[in-house]
Scaffold this active site. Structure first.
Site, short mmCIF file in Angstrom:
data_model
loop_
_atom_site.label_atom_id
_atom_site.label_comp_id
_atom_site.label_asym_id
_atom_site.label_seq_id
_atom_site.Cartn_x
_atom_site.Cartn_y
_atom_site.Cartn_z
N GLU A 113 0.85 -1.20 0.00
CA GLU A 113 0.00 0.00 0.00
C GLU A 113 0.88 1.24 0.00
OE1 GLU A 113 -2.42 -0.19 3.52
OE2 GLU A 113 -3.00 -2.24 3.06
N LYS A 115 2.12 4.68 1.62
CA LYS A 115 2.17 5.19 3.00
C LYS A 115 1.78 6.66 2.94
CE LYS A 115 4.99 5.00 7.15
NZ LYS A 115 4.82 6.36 7.61
N ASP A 117 0.96 10.38 3.86
CA ASP A 117 1.70 11.23 4.79
C ASP A 117 0.75 12.25 5.42
OD1 ASP A 117 3.78 12.24 6.16
OD2 ASP A 117 4.71 13.27 4.47
N TYR A 225 -7.01 2.22 5.96
CA TYR A 225 -6.08 1.15 5.57
C TYR A 225 -6.03 -0.05 6.52
CZ TYR A 225 -3.25 4.01 8.76
OH TYR A 225 -2.80 4.72 9.82
N LYS A 312 10.65 3.62 3.48
CA LYS A 312 10.56 5.08 3.35
C LYS A 312 11.35 5.54 2.13
CE LYS A 312 9.02 6.91 7.39
NZ LYS A 312 9.18 8.12 8.00
N CYS A 406 15.20 48.40 5.07
CA CYS A 406 14.15 47.83 4.22
C CYS A 406 14.56 47.99 2.75
CB CYS A 406 12.83 48.56 4.48
SG CYS A 406 11.53 48.04 3.35
N CYS A 409 11.97 50.67 1.14
CA CYS A 409 11.81 52.08 1.52
C CYS A 409 13.00 52.61 2.32
CB CYS A 409 10.51 52.29 2.30
SG CYS A 409 10.53 51.56 3.93
N CYS A 424 9.94 45.76 8.69
CA CYS A 424 10.07 47.17 8.35
C CYS A 424 8.94 47.88 9.09
CB CYS A 424 9.92 47.37 6.84
SG CYS A 424 9.63 49.11 6.46
N CYS A 430 5.92 52.47 3.36
CA CYS A 430 6.65 51.43 2.64
C CYS A 430 5.74 50.86 1.54
CB CYS A 430 7.07 50.36 3.64
SG CYS A 430 7.95 49.00 2.91
#
Ligand code: IVH
Length: 668
Positions: A113, A115, A117, A225, A312, A406, A409, A424, A430
């Site tokens: 099957e 797996k 996640d 499952y 895995k 920033c 600006c 900022c 800005c």
């Protein structure tokens, strides 16, 4: 309609809706339109509302969840929820195969099957009805998340057919598909909430939300499952899963019986490449011995079954060069460093950029411009840099210095101790912050101003026609007409739509203001509690945290917002435009003041009314519904199966415990 025919019609609608859910969410083959589905659901809700004696908590109408915060009850698993042994190579799998061959001398089959996640769940069915859904927890005891799970449309509340055993458990994985995840994260970003890192976190985070009406809006899905019970129909796992499919469960179509470990390898090799084309994440393959009799013979170790194992997949990784780092400024002023990479093929797509999250991440990886870095695409959709190949490092390279100003600006950035991101602080000047705030203000769930999009806002901003949200209300058609791409018709549309937005109700206006951490739900709570912007803006910290679900972080952000001179100015201008800054009479139907000044906690299940309805009744009679028992609580309204912690806390604090009937006498 007489009582019998009402009951019949309700039953018929429930069966029809269950069937349409199954066709849509399990088979992906709907036979009616969403519109027709909604109409049937409306009919059912209406009939159930006017005939509460036919209430059934397994009705498809109950899948919308409810607004009550619950502390999950702890439930002991009848059969512990063990994990699987992991393998990472074919050699390790061959060892598993050999161990089995030593213990079983007769022939046997494997079932392979995917797996999935996500996060595991154990469902109990009694007489074909979903009774309980419990998370894995520590394997022995998990959280009762039944209310949340009932909102997942691919999980049947009532089984089809009649050949299921009276009592059985079925386990599976709750997950979110790629599409659902992207949509959900886009909404979170739009609501100024932190996006989830990957679909797995999003699924497990969602399942633990203590308010099933929020869960109902998230795109959770579930593959089953594993069946457990005293009397399962077949001795083969594979056949049992096929049977479960007939009862309406979502069982993956990618399950294969294998007669040898070589066939298992083939399945693994196939899915190692093909998994990129799946619509959801998997992180490996699970191999199980098919016969339940043989499974019993093999038994369990303390941690996992001897009859199953997982293989895995390796997280896909590649190496490429870091060319430069860009710094992006979000709507809230948060700075996100983004790596520009030499384009490289990874898991089916070409990767050119990767998020570096924040300054901590950069220094933790000691990442330097020109470095060869390892890029990984695990569960995450956006690739991430997981390390540096220091062997290939140029000896003259220097650690990255995070920017101090920033990039948009020039303002000096700030960083709070408690937060990882740099900000900022110049919200009002800005450009990306200004544009972002306006985009949020006009968005559908906020002021819903049609005709204005990201591009038009950028255009208006560039032409210095708007610098903040209040400026929108001063726009004139003549100013828009001469702009490139904006014809007279669209200019008129925009102006009309802006005008119309003055009717948007206060909770949405509050959300539209874009106060940090004040998303849609929080805005609703605040608006209903304080009733006006006047009262909200004058509330102090203690008053703010009194409100259900408002914590320190939100309260501080609200105070900061209303202290800001520029925000005050904008709100005053919006007031002059007659924007709704109060809850209107009629938005809240107040029936009486009988519960004035009382705070009431609801716990358990009730005979006559749903918890949502009780909550509304409390509010309509001037009371306050709160989620947890404290010394300030006036009453605990207790139903059946009341949470034991709430009950003992109420007794300890001498909080009066009242029944549903007592409550009705109070408001009569
Ligand atoms: S069977 C006795 N089958 O993997 C254990 N598990 O470590 C029976 N998982 O937490 C588990 N897909 O949530 C099984 N097809 C699948 C699975 C699967 C994902 C998860 C499960 C469990 C973990 C095992």
């Amino acid at each position: 309609m007489n009582t019998n025919s009402i009951k019949e019609r309700i039953e018929q609608l429930r069966n029809q809706l269950n069937d349409h859910n199954y066709r849509y969410y399990v088979l992906s083959q709907p036979i009616i339109s969403d519109f027709e589905y909604d109409k049937l659901m409306e009919q059912l809700i209406q009939l159930e509302k006017s005939n509460p004696e036919f209430y059934d908590n397994n009705s498809p109408s109950q899948r919308v969840g409810n607004d009550i915060n619950v502390e999950f009850k702890q439930i002991e698993h009848k059969y512990p929820m063990l994990s699987l042994g992991n393998t990472y190579s074919k050699e390790e799998l061959a060892e598993f195969d050999n161990r089995i061959k030593k213990l079983i001398t007769e022939s046997f089959e494997y079932v392979c099957e995917l797996k999935y996640d996500g996060t595991s769940i154990s469902l109990t069915y009694e007489n074909g009805i979903l009774k309980q859904a419990v998370t894995r927890g520590d394997g022995a005891v998990g959280d009762d998340v039944t209310l949340n799970v009932k909102t997942i449309k691919s999980i049947p509340l009532k089984l089809k057919g009649n050949d299921y055993s009276e009592n059985f458990i079925i386990r599976g994985e709750i997950f979110i598909s790629h599409k659902g995840f992207e949509k959900m994260n886009a909404e979170r970003i739009n609501n100024d909430e932190i996006p989830f890192a990957n679909p797995r976190n999003a699924a497990s985070g969602t399942l633990k939300i203590q308010n099933s009406s929020i869960v109902a809006k998230r795109p959770l899905d579930c593959f089953l499952y594993y069946l457990l019970g005293e009397k399962l129909i077949f001795d083969e796992h594979f056949e049992n899963l096929n049977k479960a499919k007939e009862w309406g469960f979502k069982i993956s179509e990618y399950i294969k019986k294998c007669n040898s470990i070589n066939e298992v390898y083939e399945f693994i090799d196939y899915w190692d490449t093909e998994r990129k084309n799946l619509l959801f994440d998997i992180d490996g393959i699970v191999v199980k011995v098919n016969s339940l009799r043989q499974q019993k013979l093999l038994g369990f170790t303390t941690k996992s079954p001897r009859w199953a194992i997982s293989y895995k997949f390796k997280a896909e990784q590649t190496e490429t060069k870091l060319i430069s780092i860009d710094y992006q400024v979000g709507r809230t002023g948060a700075i996100t460093p983004v790596a520009n990479l030499e384009p490289v093929q990874l898991a089916g797509t070409i990767v050119k950029r990767a998020s570096l999250h924040n300054a901590n991440q950069i220094s933790m990886l000691d990442i330097r411009i020109g470095d060869y870095v390892f890029v990984e695409k695990g569960g995450e959709i956006i690739p991430k840099i997981v390390g540096v190949n220091t062997k290939k490092r140029n000896i003259n390279s220097e650690p990255v210095k995070f920017i101090e100003h920033c990039p948009e600006c020039g303002t000096i950035l700030i960083k709070k101790e408690s937060e990882a991101a740099h900000y900022c602080p110049d919200e009002s000047n800005c450009p990306p912050q200004i544009k972002g705030k306006i985009e949020h203000f006009i968005s559908r769930k906020a002021m819903n101003i049609d005709g204005l999009g990201e591009e038009t806002i950028a255009l208006l901003f560039k032409n210095e026609l708007i610098k903040n949200i209040a400026d929108l209300y001063c726009l004139k058609t003549e100013q828009l007409n001469p702009l490139e791409r904006l014809g007279e018709k669209s200019a008129n549309n925009i102006i009309d739509s802006i005008k119309k937005s003055i009717n948007v109700p206060f909770p949405r206006v509050l959300y539209a203001l874009g106060i940090r951490y004040v998303g849609e739900t929080v805005a609703k709570k605040l608006a209903n509690y304080f009733n006006s912007i006047e009262k909200l803006s004058n509330a102090n910290f203690e008053e703010l945290i009194e409100v259900d679900e408002i914590g320190d972080r939100i309260a501080e952000s609200i105070i900061l917002f209303f202290k800001d001179e520029n925000n005050k100015l904008i709100i005053n201008r919006l007031k002059q435009e007659e924007i709704q800054f109060e809850i209107k009479e009629g938005d809240k139907i107040k029936k009486s003041n009988k519960l004035e000044g009382l705070s009431i906690v609801i716990s358990g299940t009730f005979k006559k009314y749903s918890r949502d309805e009780l909550k509304a009744l409390i509010e309509q009679n001037g009371g306050k519904n709160v989620s947890s028992v404290s010394s300030k609580t006036s009453y605990l309204l207790a139903g059946e199966n009341i949470g034991p912690s709430k009950l003992s806390k109420a007794k300890k604090l001498n909080v009066k415990i009242i029944s549903e009937d007592d409550f009705f006498i109070m408001i009569k």
